[in-house]
Enzyme design. Structure first.
Site, PDB file in Angstrom:
ATOM      1  N   ASP A 135      22.624  37.196  16.124  1.00 53.11           N
ATOM      2  CA  ASP A 135      23.624  37.933  15.349  1.00 53.11           C
ATOM      3  C   ASP A 135      23.072  38.365  13.988  1.00 53.11           C
ATOM      4  O   ASP A 135      23.845  38.657  13.070  1.00 53.11           O
ATOM      5  CB  ASP A 135      24.864  37.061  15.123  1.00 53.11           C
ATOM      6  CG  ASP A 135      25.822  37.117  16.308  1.00 53.11           C
ATOM      7  OD1 ASP A 135      25.566  37.893  17.241  1.00 53.11           O
ATOM      8  OD2 ASP A 135      26.823  36.373  16.298  1.00 53.11           O
ATOM      9  N   ASP A 194      21.011  24.593  18.483  1.00 55.88           N
ATOM     10  CA  ASP A 194      21.080  25.407  17.266  1.00 55.88           C
ATOM     11  C   ASP A 194      19.695  25.922  16.923  1.00 55.88           C
ATOM     12  O   ASP A 194      18.680  25.462  17.465  1.00 55.88           O
ATOM     13  CB  ASP A 194      21.634  24.573  16.106  1.00 55.88           C
ATOM     14  CG  ASP A 194      23.154  24.536  16.118  1.00 55.88           C
ATOM     15  OD1 ASP A 194      23.751  25.318  16.884  1.00 55.88           O
ATOM     16  OD2 ASP A 194      23.736  23.730  15.380  1.00 55.88           O
ATOM     17  N   ASP A 196      17.704  25.462  14.579  1.00 55.83           N
ATOM     18  CA  ASP A 196      16.721  24.534  14.012  1.00 55.83           C
ATOM     19  C   ASP A 196      16.432  23.351  14.937  1.00 55.83           C
ATOM     20  O   ASP A 196      15.718  22.433  14.551  1.00 55.83           O
ATOM     21  CB  ASP A 196      17.209  24.015  12.657  1.00 55.83           C
ATOM     22  CG  ASP A 196      18.530  23.267  12.765  1.00 55.83           C
ATOM     23  OD1 ASP A 196      19.420  23.764  13.483  1.00 55.83           O
ATOM     24  OD2 ASP A 196      18.676  22.207  12.135  1.00 55.83           O
ATOM     25  N   ASP A 274      32.617  23.320  18.840  1.00 56.12           N
ATOM     26  CA  ASP A 274      32.105  22.209  19.628  1.00 56.12           C
ATOM     27  C   ASP A 274      33.151  21.109  19.805  1.00 56.12           C
ATOM     28  O   ASP A 274      33.371  20.614  20.901  1.00 56.12           O
ATOM     29  CB  ASP A 274      30.824  21.636  18.997  1.00 56.12           C
ATOM     30  CG  ASP A 274      30.909  21.550  17.480  1.00 56.12           C
ATOM     31  OD1 ASP A 274      32.021  21.685  16.931  1.00 56.12           O
ATOM     32  OD2 ASP A 274      29.858  21.359  16.854  1.00 56.12           O
TER      33      ASP A 274
END
Length: 525
Positions: A135, A194, A196, A274
């Site tokens: 995005d 994610d 990272d 989540d």
């Protein structure tokens, strides 16, 4: 007007009309007994009640985690678990198709790390689909991420670079959009990382068998390990809080109720997609498994500004989700009564609401105010003993940082201000309830720079994140620093309980966060 004043106020007030300070003091004395004292006494009772709720919750989890470690079987023995074996005759046909989703937003420093880790998973290439959901608004970064995907695709990895027109729903919206693509319809399982995250190569081989062999298990959660935990005091404090979350809260939820807060999801009605997924799956009767020894490397926010934004989302989102789902949980008929109690009372009310509010209201507002109003008494067990036990129970997750426990207490009190504010915003669904600011990630940038500087000059420098002084100033923290300092000075002169020692230390904590000093990064090597 003078005659009216003489009628409404006591005679003692008349003699101090020329002294503004004395007038304020007399007004204070006038309203203290009928108004201030009863209200403050009620606040003390409420704070003590919340402290006891948090204490019994921590004690319960402490007892359960001891029983889990001593007597509970490991997940591999509690559930049916058979590793998926390589078979020369069957080839890869006995491995299920797995979709890896990696949502990104302007992740200049970490995109190579996460993509590389996903592509390095030990799983048959023809049974793995990697989906990079970008995005990003920076065209340069978008091009860099796309080129990295093409580079891995040229090596035979089934990886797809996916973009969309808008950022609707933020991360959850991107994940949901990814599931609509025709090329993922055949995938039986989905893993979310994610930008990272750095999973170990055997991650899928250890997690997927739980889902394959146990139809009632909906999801498997691994433990986070933090690659930059030693960078500075800020990251060490975060590690202590999150280690308790994973070592105790997740483990207890998995072992007793097969429920905990999952990390990753596709519904965008709150900023904690989540947790939303976890609650909805639980209400349908699904079980969850937490694997404490299956670890995924990730990154902690390295600046106070980034940490504040993250904590706003993590505190506001659960409160907002609680507001939206509490009656749905109550009316649900697919789960047991005690599981409903656990989710509503323990998971949401105590951990996501009470835990933030009692820390802030009791120790940063109510306790300092009782110094100014000595008529209101706070029992020593509520002010000292109960908080000390709670703190000791919280420290079990990170034994290596036990020497930092004192600093952690002061830091958590500061952060409780922002968490309480965010919690109230979520409960009331106020202006910033759906705000999403992507947490800044630095990847190996600081480590690489420090290594290069060390190689060039032979000395390890202190690496600081530069920012404008005005951007570092946090007026809310500075305001509370002033309030606590005044209360501490008053207690030093007039008080009996020596609270000024705590108040001056807490003043210093609010002060250093107020000027943004906690953003300094110091390489640990």
């Amino acid at each position: 007007m003078a005659e009216t004043t003489q009628i409404l106020l006591p005679e003692s007030f008349q003699g101090g009309r020329g002294d503004f300070t004395e007038q304020i003091w007399l007004i204070w004395e006038l309203i203290k007994a009928p108004l201030i004292v009863p209200v403050l006494r009620l606040m003390v009772y409420i704070s003590l009640a919340m402290s006891l709720m948090l204490f019994f919750e921590r004690l319960y989890m402490g007892i359960v985690i001891i029983l889990v470690k001593l007597f509970w079987k490991k997940p591999e023995k509690r559930y049916k678990y058979e590793p998926i074996q390589d078979d020369l005759e069957l080839g890869s046909s006995n491995f299920p198709h797995v979709l890896i989703q990696i949502p990104m937003f302007n992740e200049r420093e970490v995109y190579k790390i996460s993509i590389g880790a996903a592509c390095g998973l030990s799983w048959p290439a023809d049974r793995l689909v990697i989906q990079v959901l970008d995005d990003s608004t920076d065209p340069v970064i978008k091009q860099m991420v796309e080129q990295e995907c093409l580079r891995w695709a040229s090596k035979g990895i089934n990886i797809t670079y996916q973009i969309r027109e808008t950022r609707g729903g933020y991360k959850a919206g991107a994940l949901k959009e990814g599931l609509k693509r025709s090329y993922v319809k055949h995938c039986e399982y989905v893993a979310i990382f994610d930008a990272d995250f750095r999973p170990e190569p055997d991650y899928l081989r250890r997690a997927i068998p739980f889902l394959v062999n146990n139809p009632d298990i909906a999801l498997v959660q691994a433990r986070w390990r933090f690659v930059n935990a030693d960078e500075c005091l800020l990251t060490r404090m975060q590690e202590m809080s999150l280690d308790y979350h994973f070592t105790v809260e997740q483990e207890v939820g998995s072992a007793t109720h097969a429920f905990f807060g999952f990390n990753g999801g596709w519904k965008d009605r709150t900023t904690v997609e989540d947790m939303d997924l976890a609650v909805r799956a639980s209400l349908r009767g699904w079980k969850f498994v937490y694997l404490g020894d299956l670890q995924v490397k990730s990154e902690l926010p390295s600046t106070f500004k980034a940490f504040r934004f993250q904590q706003h989302r993590w505190s506001c989102g659960p409160a907002n989700l609680f507001r939206k789902m509490v009656m749905e949980i109550v009316r649900n008929k697919k789960v047991r009564f005690w599981k409903k109690v656990y989710v509503i009372y323990s998971f949401f009310f105590v951990r996501k609401i009470i835990a933030h509010m009692v820390t802030f209201f009791f120790y940063c507002v109510v306790l300092p105010l009782t110094i100014l109003v000595p008529e209101v008494y706070v029992p020593i067990w509520g002010a000292v003993y109960i908080p000390s036990i709670i703190t000791i129970l919280n420290s079990v997750g990170t034994p290596r940082s036990i020497h930092l426990l004192f600093y952690w207490i002061l830091f958590e009190n500061v952060m409780s201000l922002h968490r309480t504010k965010a919690t109230l915003i979520g409960l009331l669904e106020a202006g910033r309830a759906n705000e999403w600011v992507v947490t800044e990630k630095l990847g190996d940038a600081l480590k690489n720079k420090a290594a290069a500087d060390k190689k060039a000059g032979g000395k390890i420098p202190k690496v600081r994140l530069r920012c404008k002084f005005g951007d570092r100033i946090n007026t809310l923290e500075l305001g509370f620093a002033a309030f606590l300092f005044l209360c501490g000075c008053y207690d030093f002169v007039h008080g009996k309980n020596n609270y000024f020692i705590y108040l001056f230390l807490q003043t210093f904590s609010f002060l250093i966060t107020g000027i943004g000093y906690v953003g300094t990064i110091i390489p640990s090597s």
